[in-house]
Design a protein around this motif. Structure first.
Motif, PDB file in Angstrom:
ATOM      1  N   UNK A   1     -19.501  -2.284  14.222  1.00 58.77           N
ATOM      2  CA  UNK A   1     -19.378  -1.439  13.030  1.00 58.77           C
ATOM      3  C   UNK A   1     -20.542  -0.461  12.885  1.00 58.77           C
ATOM      4  N   UNK A   2     -21.243  -0.154  13.998  1.00 53.99           N
ATOM      5  CA  UNK A   2     -22.418   0.700  13.859  1.00 53.99           C
ATOM      6  C   UNK A   2     -22.086   2.148  13.515  1.00 53.99           C
ATOM      7  N   UNK A   3     -20.811   2.544  13.652  1.00 51.87           N
ATOM      8  CA  UNK A   3     -20.391   3.893  13.244  1.00 51.87           C
ATOM      9  C   UNK A   3     -19.547   3.857  11.977  1.00 51.87           C
ATOM     10  N   UNK A   4     -19.472   2.683  11.356  1.00 50.58           N
ATOM     11  CA  UNK A   4     -18.622   2.493  10.186  1.00 50.58           C
ATOM     12  C   UNK A   4     -19.272   3.099   8.939  1.00 50.58           C
ATOM     13  N   UNK A   5     -18.436   3.738   8.107  1.00 54.57           N
ATOM     14  CA  UNK A   5     -18.916   4.266   6.845  1.00 54.57           C
ATOM     15  C   UNK A   5     -19.411   3.161   5.933  1.00 54.57           C
ATOM     16  N   UNK A   6     -19.992   3.549   4.821  1.00 53.78           N
ATOM     17  CA  UNK A   6     -20.532   2.577   3.877  1.00 53.78           C
ATOM     18  C   UNK A   6     -19.642   2.487   2.646  1.00 53.78           C
ATOM     19  N   UNK A   7     -19.837   1.394   1.887  1.00 53.07           N
ATOM     20  CA  UNK A   7     -19.058   1.206   0.678  1.00 53.07           C
ATOM     21  C   UNK A   7     -17.631   0.812   0.991  1.00 53.07           C
ATOM     22  N   UNK A   8     -16.736   1.192   0.090  1.00 53.20           N
ATOM     23  CA  UNK A   8     -15.335   0.840   0.262  1.00 53.20           C
ATOM     24  C   UNK A   8     -15.063  -0.598  -0.152  1.00 53.20           C
TER      25      UNK A   8
ATOM     26  N   UNK B   1      -9.459   0.161   2.470  1.00 54.08           N
ATOM     27  CA  UNK B   1     -10.920   0.312   2.430  1.00 54.08           C
ATOM     28  C   UNK B   1     -11.319   1.452   1.499  1.00 54.08           C
ATOM     29  N   UNK B   2     -10.529   2.511   1.518  1.00 53.91           N
ATOM     30  CA  UNK B   2     -10.868   3.705   0.745  1.00 53.91           C
ATOM     31  C   UNK B   2     -10.498   3.595  -0.726  1.00 53.91           C
ATOM     32  N   UNK B   3     -10.025   2.431  -1.177  1.00 50.59           N
ATOM     33  CA  UNK B   3      -9.674   2.269  -2.584  1.00 50.59           C
ATOM     34  C   UNK B   3     -10.881   2.006  -3.481  1.00 50.59           C
ATOM     35  N   UNK B   4     -12.060   2.003  -2.902  1.00 46.55           N
ATOM     36  CA  UNK B   4     -13.295   1.898  -3.669  1.00 46.55           C
ATOM     37  C   UNK B   4     -14.257   2.945  -3.105  1.00 46.55           C
ATOM     38  N   UNK B   5     -15.162   3.416  -3.905  1.00 48.76           N
ATOM     39  CA  UNK B   5     -16.062   4.486  -3.483  1.00 48.76           C
ATOM     40  C   UNK B   5     -16.692   4.192  -2.121  1.00 48.76           C
TER      41      UNK B   5
ATOM     42  N   UNK C   1      -9.702   7.932   7.805  1.00 49.53           N
ATOM     43  CA  UNK C   1     -10.316   8.235   6.518  1.00 49.53           C
ATOM     44  C   UNK C   1      -9.223   8.213   5.467  1.00 49.53           C
ATOM     45  N   UNK C   2      -9.075   7.066   4.828  1.00 47.56           N
ATOM     46  CA  UNK C   2      -8.009   6.879   3.834  1.00 47.56           C
ATOM     47  C   UNK C   2      -6.654   7.189   4.442  1.00 47.56           C
ATOM     48  N   UNK C   3      -6.429   6.661   5.661  1.00 48.34           N
ATOM     49  CA  UNK C   3      -5.149   6.837   6.350  1.00 48.34           C
ATOM     50  C   UNK C   3      -4.349   5.548   6.245  1.00 48.34           C
TER      51      UNK C   3
ATOM     52  N   UNK D   1      -9.662 -22.141   8.758  1.00 43.69           N
ATOM     53  CA  UNK D   1     -10.555 -22.916   7.887  1.00 43.69           C
ATOM     54  C   UNK D   1     -11.689 -22.081   7.311  1.00 43.69           C
ATOM     55  N   UNK D   2     -11.936 -20.905   7.850  1.00 43.49           N
ATOM     56  CA  UNK D   2     -13.040 -20.073   7.352  1.00 43.49           C
ATOM     57  C   UNK D   2     -12.571 -18.944   6.446  1.00 43.49           C
ATOM     58  N   UNK D   3     -11.273 -18.891   6.122  1.00 43.27           N
ATOM     59  CA  UNK D   3     -10.757 -17.814   5.289  1.00 43.27           C
ATOM     60  C   UNK D   3     -11.276 -17.936   3.862  1.00 43.27           C
ATOM     61  N   UNK D   4     -11.591 -16.795   3.263  1.00 45.59           N
ATOM     62  CA  UNK D   4     -12.149 -16.752   1.920  1.00 45.59           C
ATOM     63  C   UNK D   4     -11.196 -16.044   0.973  1.00 45.59           C
ATOM     64  N   UNK D   5     -11.536 -16.094  -0.308  1.00 43.40           N
ATOM     65  CA  UNK D   5     -10.752 -15.425  -1.326  1.00 43.40           C
ATOM     66  C   UNK D   5     -11.203 -13.991  -1.535  1.00 43.40           C
ATOM     67  N   UNK D   6     -10.581 -13.343  -2.482  1.00 39.13           N
ATOM     68  CA  UNK D   6     -10.811 -11.923  -2.743  1.00 39.13           C
ATOM     69  C   UNK D   6     -12.268 -11.646  -3.123  1.00 39.13           C
ATOM     70  N   UNK D   7     -12.658 -10.404  -2.892  1.00 37.60           N
ATOM     71  CA  UNK D   7     -13.953  -9.916  -3.350  1.00 37.60           C
ATOM     72  C   UNK D   7     -13.725  -8.719  -4.279  1.00 37.60           C
ATOM     73  N   UNK D   8     -13.162  -7.650  -3.727  1.00 35.53           N
ATOM     74  CA  UNK D   8     -12.869  -6.448  -4.513  1.00 35.53           C
ATOM     75  C   UNK D   8     -11.389  -6.297  -4.848  1.00 35.53           C
ATOM     76  N   UNK D   9     -10.531  -7.004  -4.172  1.00 37.14           N
ATOM     77  CA  UNK D   9      -9.076  -6.857  -4.339  1.00 37.14           C
ATOM     78  C   UNK D   9      -8.603  -7.624  -5.573  1.00 37.14           C
TER      79      UNK D   9
END
Length: 513
Positions: free
Chosen positions: A359-366, A408-412, A498-500, A329-337
């Motif tokens: 996610x404290x070691x997670x990269x930014x963006x994407x 994730x790596x399909x956006x800067x 990393x883009x794997x 019931x909490x699923x949402x639609x696309x944002x960047x896809x």
């Protein structure tokens, strides 16, 4: 019902018959009817009719004149899902009907295309063949007009009597009508326990004309044929004392212009629709899969499958206990896809109760949808990029957890993908071992890592399992010794890359011993 004193395993094939067909694929005149085969007398008050409609896209039923299918949807349970694609198997009839009949996925039954090369029906027989082995007293019937389903033993193996026609040679519209007429006679006037009836004309019409009006007309014809079979069941003199289950399913979908075998969503569309004892009315479960047909047949007959059968399916009325499905019931639609239609609701970053994501070691963006562990559906996730094996996530059901550094790596972005999914704490007091059961789909590339860690009583997590090679949608069990004095354990799933590629987790359960 009368007793037909004939030996079991009497198998009769109906002679060829055809009928004139209009330009819309609708019968212009009744088909010639061969004599219906005679079955041995049934022995069960629990009875099942399975009707297979080839190439029937469930999303076209609403537009068709299909009152019987729609009534079944109102009175029963309607579960839709998506198929695999290559390299597991093509979205073709051979793999599709093998999956329906055996109750296992192509990586087990071995049928990957319409050549049926590699079939492993000895280890994974169709449900009629299995019933003949374990309950030979049952009266089993099959009727098909796509001959390979008989030639290779996909559907008809184990039947006490069968009708086999050649729709490729003579035309499916007429032979579907013959099969319907003979099956009506069998269902009304004889005493079968389990029947599998195949209707093929929807597939043929889609191939020739696409999924437009002619296809809708063909659905209407098959719906009327289904209605006649249901009416025959209700006309049985012993119907009031019997418990009938009716299941309708398909083997694959079609692209809009007609055709299948590939990896598009439209080709991968399948459904299981069932009415009968214990099957909820109006239910639309998100965790149904095509392998559930055979398991439902067994369940409705009061048969508990042996673990050695290796079934991948479960009864259609049995819901998954998976914690991620609570997120529907909490699923949402696309944002960047942008490749996912706006109306498809299929992801969230919010974990279920008791779970968390670090996610404290997670990269930014994407890509927003895949920034750290996400929770998604097959319909949503497999649309992100075709033919990168996301279609092979067959043993996940409903909502699953996914870490996807590739998307994730399909956006800067900057940094690396580093995200950890944390389970609730499970009680282990007094246990010597704890086992984590789950389903996983993991693709390995480069320097990415996938680790499972265990933390007892909130202590420092320790690695208990690492993945360094592909695991394509398989059940997993990880057993860990419980330290003295431990009262709880929590598991962590840490993925870095990393883009794997990606890592999917589903069906998480914990047990102690």
């Amino acid at each position: 019902m009368p007793t037909h004193g004939i030996p079991r395993r009497t198998v009769l094939a109906a002679a060829g018959a055809t009928a004139a067909v209009t330009a819309t694929g609708v019968l212009a005149a009744p088909a010639a009817q061969a004599a219906a085969p005679t079955l041995p007398d049934g022995t069960s008050a629990d009875k099942v009719l399975v009707v297979g409609m080839d190439g029937l896209r469930h999303d076209r039923i609403a537009a068709a004149d299909a009152p019987h299918l729609k009534r079944m949807m109102a009175e029963g349970t309607f579960g839709v899902s998506l198929l695999y694609a290559n390299p597991m198997a093509a979205t073709s009839s051979g793999p599709g009907w093998s999956t329906v009949s055996t109750g296992v996925w192509p990586d087990k039954h071995g049928v990957r295309d319409n050549s049926f090369t590699g079939r492993n029906y000895t280890q994974y027989p169709g449900f009629l063949a299995r019933l003949h082995q374990i309950r030979p007293q049952l009266s089993l019937y099959a009727a098909v007009d796509w001959k390979p389903l008989d030639t290779y033993g996909t559907v008809t193996a184990g039947a006490d009597a069968k009708i086999v026609l050649d729709g490729d040679r003579d035309g499916y519209a007429g032979h579907d009508e013959t099969i319907t007429a003979d099956s009506v006679t069998v269902l009304r006037d004889q005493n079968p326990d389990v029947a599998f009836v195949y209707l093929g004309n929807t597939d043929v019409v889609a191939h020739s004309s696409g999924t437009g009006q002619r296809y809708l007309d063909a659905i209407a014809v098959q719906d009327a044929q289904l209605g006649r079979m249901i009416a025959a069941i209700k006309a049985r003199p012993t119907y009031a004392a019997e418990r009938w289950t009716v299941i309708v399913c398909t083997d694959h979908g079609h692209v809009d212009v007609g055709g299948h075998g590939g990896s598009s969503i439209e080709e991968r569309r399948t459904f299981v629709l069932a009415t009968g004892p214990g099957i909820a009315a109006g239910a639309r479960p998100i965790d149904t899969r095509l392998v559930d047909v055979a398991a439902t047949v067994f369940h409705q007959l009061g048969i508990t499958p042996e673990p050695s059968w290796g079934l991948d399916g479960k009864p259609i009325q049995q819901r998954s206990a998976d914690p991620f499905d609570a997120l529907q019931s909490s699923l949402a639609g696309r944002v960047d896809e942008t490749g996912i239609p706006a109306g498809v609701l299929g992801f969230t970053h919010t974990p279920p109760s008791g779970w968390s994501v670090i996610n404290n070691a997670m990269g930014t963006g994407g890509m927003t949808e895949w920034r750290g562990w996400s929770f998604a559906t097959d319909e949503f996730w497999s649309r992100t990029q075709r033919d990168q094996s996301r279609e092979l996530n067959v043993r996940a059901r409903g909502v699953f957890a996914v870490a996807d550094s590739d998307e994730w790596a399909d956006k800067a972005f900057s940094g690396t993908y580093d995200s950890t999914l944390v389970s609730p704490a499970y009680a282990v007091s007094g246990a010597s071992r704890v086992t984590l059961d789950f389903t996983t789909f993991y693709r390995q590339e480069g320097s990415q890592t996938a680790q499972i860690l265990a933390s007892f009583n909130g202590g420092t997590p320790a690695v208990v399992k690492s993945y360094t090679a592909d695991v394509v949608s398989q059940p997993q069990s990880v057993t860990v010794n419980v330290p003295a004095g431990a009262s709880s354990v929590s598991f962590r799933f840490r993925y870095t890359g990393s883009n794997n590629w990606y890592w999917v987790i589903d069906g998480v359960a914990v047990r102690t011993s």
